[in-house]
Motif scaffolding. Structure first.
Motif, PDB file in Angstrom:
ATOM      1  N   UNK A 196       0.855  -1.186   0.000  1.00  0.00           N
ATOM      2  CA  UNK A 196       0.000   0.000   0.000  1.00  0.00           C
ATOM      3  C   UNK A 196       0.888   1.232   0.000  1.00  0.00           C
ATOM      4  N   UNK A 197       0.559   2.171  -0.868  1.00  0.00           N
ATOM      5  CA  UNK A 197       1.313   3.423  -0.927  1.00  0.00           C
ATOM      6  C   UNK A 197       0.349   4.546  -1.287  1.00  0.00           C
ATOM      7  N   UNK A 198      -0.082   5.315  -0.287  1.00  0.00           N
ATOM      8  CA  UNK A 198      -0.977   6.447  -0.484  1.00  0.00           C
ATOM      9  C   UNK A 198      -0.241   7.727  -0.096  1.00  0.00           C
ATOM     10  N   UNK A 199      -0.302   8.714  -0.937  1.00  0.00           N
ATOM     11  CA  UNK A 199       0.385   9.975  -0.648  1.00  0.00           C
ATOM     12  C   UNK A 199      -0.313  10.706   0.495  1.00  0.00           C
ATOM     13  N   UNK A 200       0.411  11.156   1.512  1.00  0.00           N
ATOM     14  CA  UNK A 200      -0.213  11.879   2.621  1.00  0.00           C
ATOM     15  C   UNK A 200      -0.975  13.126   2.177  1.00  0.00           C
ATOM     16  N   UNK A 201      -0.561  13.718   1.035  1.00  0.00           N
ATOM     17  CA  UNK A 201      -1.248  14.917   0.555  1.00  0.00           C
ATOM     18  C   UNK A 201      -2.494  14.595  -0.262  1.00  0.00           C
ATOM     19  N   UNK A 202      -2.789  13.317  -0.489  1.00  0.00           N
ATOM     20  CA  UNK A 202      -4.029  12.964  -1.177  1.00  0.00           C
ATOM     21  C   UNK A 202      -5.212  13.556  -0.406  1.00  0.00           C
ATOM     22  N   UNK A 203      -6.186  14.176  -1.077  1.00  0.00           N
ATOM     23  CA  UNK A 203      -7.292  14.834  -0.364  1.00  0.00           C
ATOM     24  C   UNK A 203      -8.045  13.900   0.582  1.00  0.00           C
ATOM     25  N   UNK A 204      -8.312  12.674   0.141  1.00  0.00           N
ATOM     26  CA  UNK A 204      -9.008  11.732   1.030  1.00  0.00           C
ATOM     27  C   UNK A 204      -8.144  11.407   2.237  1.00  0.00           C
ATOM     28  N   UNK A 205      -6.868  11.124   2.008  1.00  0.00           N
ATOM     29  CA  UNK A 205      -5.982  10.804   3.110  1.00  0.00           C
ATOM     30  C   UNK A 205      -5.886  11.964   4.096  1.00  0.00           C
ATOM     31  N   UNK A 206      -5.806  13.183   3.563  1.00  0.00           N
ATOM     32  CA  UNK A 206      -5.730  14.352   4.437  1.00  0.00           C
ATOM     33  C   UNK A 206      -6.995  14.496   5.283  1.00  0.00           C
ATOM     34  N   UNK A 207      -8.144  14.186   4.675  1.00  0.00           N
ATOM     35  CA  UNK A 207      -9.409  14.255   5.415  1.00  0.00           C
ATOM     36  C   UNK A 207      -9.419  13.256   6.574  1.00  0.00           C
ATOM     37  N   UNK A 208      -8.983  12.032   6.315  1.00  0.00           N
ATOM     38  CA  UNK A 208      -8.994  11.009   7.363  1.00  0.00           C
ATOM     39  C   UNK A 208      -7.965  11.343   8.440  1.00  0.00           C
ATOM     40  N   UNK A 209      -6.846  11.888   8.036  1.00  0.00           N
ATOM     41  CA  UNK A 209      -5.840  12.300   9.008  1.00  0.00           C
ATOM     42  C   UNK A 209      -6.403  13.366   9.944  1.00  0.00           C
ATOM     43  N   UNK A 210      -7.156  14.306   9.389  1.00  0.00           N
ATOM     44  CA  UNK A 210      -7.772  15.344  10.211  1.00  0.00           C
ATOM     45  C   UNK A 210      -8.826  14.752  11.144  1.00  0.00           C
ATOM     46  N   UNK A 211      -9.603  13.793  10.643  1.00  0.00           N
ATOM     47  CA  UNK A 211     -10.641  13.172  11.472  1.00  0.00           C
ATOM     48  C   UNK A 211     -10.029  12.369  12.614  1.00  0.00           C
ATOM     49  N   UNK A 212      -8.883  11.738  12.358  1.00  0.00           N
ATOM     50  CA  UNK A 212      -8.229  10.936  13.396  1.00  0.00           C
ATOM     51  C   UNK A 212      -7.482  11.803  14.395  1.00  0.00           C
ATOM     52  N   UNK A 213      -7.014  12.971  13.939  1.00  0.00           N
ATOM     53  CA  UNK A 213      -6.271  13.858  14.827  1.00  0.00           C
ATOM     54  C   UNK A 213      -4.928  13.300  15.229  1.00  0.00           C
ATOM     55  N   UNK A 214      -4.352  12.441  14.372  1.00  0.00           N
ATOM     56  CA  UNK A 214      -3.061  11.835  14.676  1.00  0.00           C
ATOM     57  C   UNK A 214      -2.101  12.090  13.520  1.00  0.00           C
ATOM     58  N   UNK A 215      -0.917  11.514  13.617  1.00  0.00           N
ATOM     59  CA  UNK A 215       0.101  11.725  12.589  1.00  0.00           C
ATOM     60  C   UNK A 215       0.144  10.546  11.621  1.00  0.00           C
ATOM     61  N   UNK A 216       0.633  10.791  10.398  1.00  0.00           N
ATOM     62  CA  UNK A 216       0.735   9.694   9.434  1.00  0.00           C
ATOM     63  C   UNK A 216       1.888   8.761   9.776  1.00  0.00           C
ATOM     64  N   UNK A 217       1.777   7.516   9.333  1.00  0.00           N
ATOM     65  CA  UNK A 217       2.839   6.550   9.582  1.00  0.00           C
ATOM     66  C   UNK A 217       2.792   5.475   8.509  1.00  0.00           C
ATOM     67  N   UNK A 218       3.787   4.634   8.495  1.00  0.00           N
ATOM     68  CA  UNK A 218       3.740   3.401   7.718  1.00  0.00           C
ATOM     69  C   UNK A 218       3.760   2.236   8.697  1.00  0.00           C
ATOM     70  N   UNK A 219       3.044   1.171   8.339  1.00  0.00           N
ATOM     71  CA  UNK A 219       2.869   0.067   9.273  1.00  0.00           C
ATOM     72  C   UNK A 219       3.671  -1.146   8.822  1.00  0.00           C
ATOM     73  N   UNK A 220       4.046  -1.953   9.779  1.00  0.00           N
ATOM     74  CA  UNK A 220       4.934  -3.061   9.504  1.00  0.00           C
ATOM     75  C   UNK A 220       4.256  -4.354   9.116  1.00  0.00           C
ATOM     76  N   UNK A 221       2.947  -4.380   9.042  1.00  0.00           N
ATOM     77  CA  UNK A 221       2.223  -5.600   8.696  1.00  0.00           C
ATOM     78  C   UNK A 221       1.367  -5.358   7.461  1.00  0.00           C
ATOM     79  N   UNK A 222       0.941  -6.430   6.820  1.00  0.00           N
ATOM     80  CA  UNK A 222       0.154  -6.323   5.604  1.00  0.00           C
ATOM     81  C   UNK A 222      -1.335  -6.238   5.877  1.00  0.00           C
ATOM     82  N   UNK A 223      -2.071  -5.709   4.899  1.00  0.00           N
ATOM     83  CA  UNK A 223      -3.522  -5.576   5.006  1.00  0.00           C
ATOM     84  C   UNK A 223      -4.151  -5.817   3.631  1.00  0.00           C
TER      85      UNK A 223
END
Length: 378
Positions: free
Chosen positions: A299-326
């Motif tokens: 998975x590779x989503x740009x943090x500046x993607x409008x949808x990603x930015x919206x979810x980041x704002x809703x979560x109120x947390x910082x972006x990260x990359x995760x060590x497990x698959x989904x």
């Protein structure tokens, strides 16, 4: 007990281990969604008793948001649980039960969020997608996505609710896994020259995997967002031989490659195949086959993607990359959606005895999903 906690208790009571049917869990969930006013599709999977579910609220058209999670859990056999793993148990500030973090807590939050939502105010649809057999290679979601592709499904984006402690995951590595299947020639161990030792072939392939890992550490593509910043090559099991006094005829080595974005996992497998051919050519006997059992994309989503930015704002947390698959990479590659991973609980508790989530974590997820759904009314 909140409605989310009550739903989690019900979901935990379904022993939906990947090897077993999940039909009862999905049909129960479909009943909750239908009662909340959702339009439900229960989709038969590739095996009897295996079901996916897609449910939608609000308008029938428009680019909505998908909340997605898997219904299966890993086995409990051989684990030292102190409570019944299939009965949600409150103890010492924890809610213990198999799948409580991974990831029935998110499924429960999705169901209660749909019940709370004023669907008459939605200007774009809310979708729930529950899959089967994620834990054994993201199998069930492929059937679900094939159905959605056939329906020309459209959405603004997808949230995969794996346990990230409500951090927003923008990326994870892909994975390809399979077997070094080593074939020798049996003989009496008193005269091993009459045979070909399959375990010896396997040992050389383990060495080839270790050499490839060393090369990737030295010159491979790097992503510092991951704790292990390069593609990993891992050997997990070895099975071979039948008796000490028999030159072994067969030895199987299970391996996996978890690749960072930009690193071609199939090209790495090709390198291992070339190494296998060299081993057989040098020895002049035996056979090594590399069989791929399954794979899923990263998975590779740009943090500046409008949808990603919206979810980041809703979560109120910082972006990260995760060590497990989904399943996120499959949603992204097959439906072309921006995808993030964000859910309650912690992956460090998953797959272990006494897996748990906390009430505060469920409450945080409830508030997060309320904010996400509110964005569909804007």
């Amino acid at each position: 007990m909140t409605r989310t906690t009550a739903h989690l208790a019900s979901l935990t009571a379904f022993p939906s281990i990947s090897a077993d049917p999940n039909e009862d869990l999905i049909r129960w969930s479909a009943g909750i969604v239908t009662a909340a006013g959702g339009r439900v599709q229960v989709l038969a999977g590739a095996k009897p008793g295996k079901l996916n579910m897609v449910a939608s609220f609000g308008p029938q058209t428009g680019a909505g948001i998908v909340l997605s999670g898997h219904s299966d859990v890993v086995p409990v056999a051989g684990q030292d649980w102190h409570t019944d793993p299939f009965a949600l148990t409150a103890k010492d500030g924890k809610l213990l039960g198999r799948g409580s973090s991974d990831m029935k807590g998110f499924l429960a939050a999705c169901l209660s969020a749909a019940e709370r939502a004023d669907t008459t105010r939605l200007t774009r649809p809310l979708h729930l997608a529950f899959s089967y057999d994620e834990e054994v290679g993201c199998l069930g979601v492929r059937d679900l996505l094939e159905r959605l592709q056939a329906e020309n499904f459209q959405a603004e984006g997808c949230i995969i609710g794996e346990p990230t402690a409500q951090q927003v995951g923008f990326g994870h590595k892909g994975k390809i896994f399979g077997c070094f299947c080593c074939h020798g020639q049996p003989a009496h161990s008193a005269n091993p020259a009459l045979g070909c030792n399959a375990i010896g072939l396997a040992a050389e392939m383990v060495g080839a995997a270790e050499t490839l890992q060393a090369e990737l550490l030295a010159t491979g593509m790097r992503d510092a967002a991951y704790p292990f910043p390069v593609t990993s090559v891992h050997v997990g099991t070895i099975k071979g031989g039948s008796a000490l006094n028999i030159v072994p005829e067969r030895c199987d080595v299970e391996f996996e490659i978890r690749n960072v974005a930009g690193e071609d996992a199939h090209a790495l497998v090709a390198q291992l195949r070339a190494r296998a051919a060299e081993i057989i050519a040098r020895r002049g006997q035996g056979r090594i086959e590399i069989e791929i059992a399954n794979e899923y994309p990263g998975l590779e989503t740009a943090p500046e993607d409008p949808f990603a930015a919206k979810i980041l704002a809703a979560a109120g947390t910082s972006p990260c990359k995760i060590g497990f698959g989904t399943e996120g990479g499959l949603f992204q590659s097959r439906l072309g959606l921006p995808v993030v991973v964000c859910g309650p609980g912690n992956i460090d508790r998953a797959h272990k005895p006494d897996e748990y989530i906390t009430q505060d974590e469920l409450d945080q997820c409830d508030a997060f999903l309320d904010r996400v759904i509110a964005s569909l009314s804007a």
